[in-house]
Design an enzyme around this catalytic site. Structure first.
Site, PDB file in Angstrom:
ATOM      1  N   SER A  97       0.834  -1.212   0.000  1.00  0.00           N
ATOM      2  CA  SER A  97       0.000   0.000   0.000  1.00  0.00           C
ATOM      3  C   SER A  97       0.860   1.249   0.000  1.00  0.00           C
ATOM      4  O   SER A  97       1.998   1.260   0.487  1.00  0.00           O
ATOM      5  CB  SER A  97      -0.902   0.036   1.228  1.00  0.00           C
ATOM      6  OG  SER A  97      -1.783  -1.057   1.246  1.00  0.00           O
TER       7      SER A  97
HETATM    8  N1  SAH Z   1      -1.260  -4.734   4.002  1.00  0.00           N
HETATM    9  C1  SAH Z   1      -0.499  -4.984   2.810  1.00  0.00           C
HETATM   10  C2  SAH Z   1      -1.241  -4.546   1.566  1.00  0.00           C
HETATM   11  C3  SAH Z   1      -1.432  -5.712   0.681  1.00  0.00           C
HETATM   12  S1  SAH Z   1      -2.538  -5.576  -0.664  1.00  0.00           S
HETATM   13  C4  SAH Z   1       0.888  -4.349   2.887  1.00  0.00           C
HETATM   14  O1  SAH Z   1       1.158  -3.607   3.824  1.00  0.00           O
HETATM   15  O2  SAH Z   1       1.713  -4.625   2.010  1.00  0.00           O
HETATM   16  C5  SAH Z   1      -3.879  -6.585  -0.109  1.00  0.00           C
HETATM   17  C6  SAH Z   1      -3.582  -8.017   0.239  1.00  0.00           C
HETATM   18  O3  SAH Z   1      -4.823  -8.623   0.617  1.00  0.00           O
HETATM   19  C7  SAH Z   1      -3.036  -8.869  -0.902  1.00  0.00           C
HETATM   20  O4  SAH Z   1      -1.842  -9.479  -0.501  1.00  0.00           O
HETATM   21  C8  SAH Z   1      -4.134  -9.921  -1.159  1.00  0.00           C
HETATM   22  O5  SAH Z   1      -3.627 -11.184  -1.549  1.00  0.00           O
HETATM   23  C9  SAH Z   1      -4.801  -9.980   0.213  1.00  0.00           C
HETATM   24  N2  SAH Z   1      -6.177 -10.471   0.224  1.00  0.00           N
HETATM   25  C10 SAH Z   1      -7.174 -10.255  -0.678  1.00  0.00           C
HETATM   26  N3  SAH Z   1      -8.299 -10.888  -0.285  1.00  0.00           N
HETATM   27  C11 SAH Z   1      -8.022 -11.526   0.882  1.00  0.00           C
HETATM   28  C12 SAH Z   1      -8.766 -12.370   1.780  1.00  0.00           C
HETATM   29  N4  SAH Z   1     -10.037 -12.703   1.554  1.00  0.00           N
HETATM   30  N5  SAH Z   1      -8.133 -12.827   2.884  1.00  0.00           N
HETATM   31  C13 SAH Z   1      -6.842 -12.525   3.147  1.00  0.00           C
HETATM   32  N6  SAH Z   1      -6.082 -11.744   2.343  1.00  0.00           N
HETATM   33  C14 SAH Z   1      -6.661 -11.256   1.221  1.00  0.00           C
END
Ligand code: SAH
Length: 217
Positions: free
Chosen positions: A66
């Site tokens: 993010s």
């Molecule tokens: N918090 C992260 C941002 C990652 S982007 C950071 O600091 O880098 C969002 C993430 O959510 C992705 O890795 C994606 O695979 C995950 N995601 C999407 N749907 C999900 C679900 N139902 N359960 C768990 N993770 C999920």
């Protein structure tokens, strides 16, 4: 702790923090936490020179780390107190989890993509961050570890999962982007009592989608 930290990284992080202040982030504890996390270690090597730009970047498996501004807004809205038990849905690179740990929270984080989960649950302890990492579907939360003081969802949801609301402690806060694939409103849900919830909106953002089920490779 291995961080490859240099004065140059510290200088770039200071500039990032100054930029976040200009964009309206006021919570000193949030700024301090972001000021401590070595974001360059969470990036793919191709993008490492951009680690302290206020932008989202690819982290593999079609996902992104993010944008620091988004991390700051969500962390600020959570109103973290030291010792809070926090559930993060969407571990991704682990960066947001590291920021929450720097704020003194106990962090439980879930990722649906095996590849990202495997990478992060090994990598974070190597640089001194120890959240409890889980591979699974964040839609369902972690009922065995509930209730949580705070819940943060770092992917865009089309609606608020009932399971997550149920896993909030009374007075707990759930911060979740809700909308369609192009645009989501940052939504804060506060559990006022066992059966009452308050709902506030805090502007538009764009996240990768929250998807059901798990990806097992
Ligand atoms: N918090 C992260 C941002 C990652 S982007 C950071 O600091 O880098 C969002 C993430 O959510 C992705 O890795 C994606 O695979 C995950 N995601 C999407 N749907 C999900 C679900 N139902 N359960 C768990 N993770 C999920």
């Amino acid at each position: 702790m291995v961080t490859n930290e240099t004065p140059r990284h510290q200088g770039m992080r200071k500039k990032l923090i100054d930029g976040l202040k200009i964009k309206g982030i006021r919570n000193e504890k949030v700024l301090e936490a972001i000021g401590k996390v070595p974001r360059h270690l969470f990036m793919e090597s191709t993008f490492i020179q951009f680690a302290y730009k206020d932008q989202a970047f690819p982290i593999g498996a079609g996902q992104t780390i993010s944008q620091p501004y988004t991390v700051a807004v969500q962390t600020q809205l959570l109103e973290i107190e030291k010792g809070d038990k926090v559930l993060e849905v969407g571990t991704g690179s682990g960066y947001q989890a590291a920021v929450l740990l720097e704020m003194g929270a106990k962090v439980f984080t879930i990722e649906r993509q095996k590849e990202l989960y495997m990478k992060v649950h090994k990598f974070l302890p190597e640089i001194g961050y120890n959240p409890a990492c889980f591979f699974g579907d964040g839609y369902k939360g972690l009922p065995n570890f509930a209730p949580f003081d705070k819940i943060i969802v770092t992917a865009g949801a089309t609606s608020v999962p009932e399971d997550l609301k149920e896993q909030l402690a009374v007075n707990g806060r759930l911060v979740i982007p809700v909308g369609n694939e192009h645009r989501q409103e940052m939504t804060v849900i506060t559990r006022i009592s066992e059966n009452e919830f308050r709902n506030e909106k805090h502007g538009d953002f764009v996240f990768v989608p929250l998807l059901k089920g798990t990806v097992n490779f």
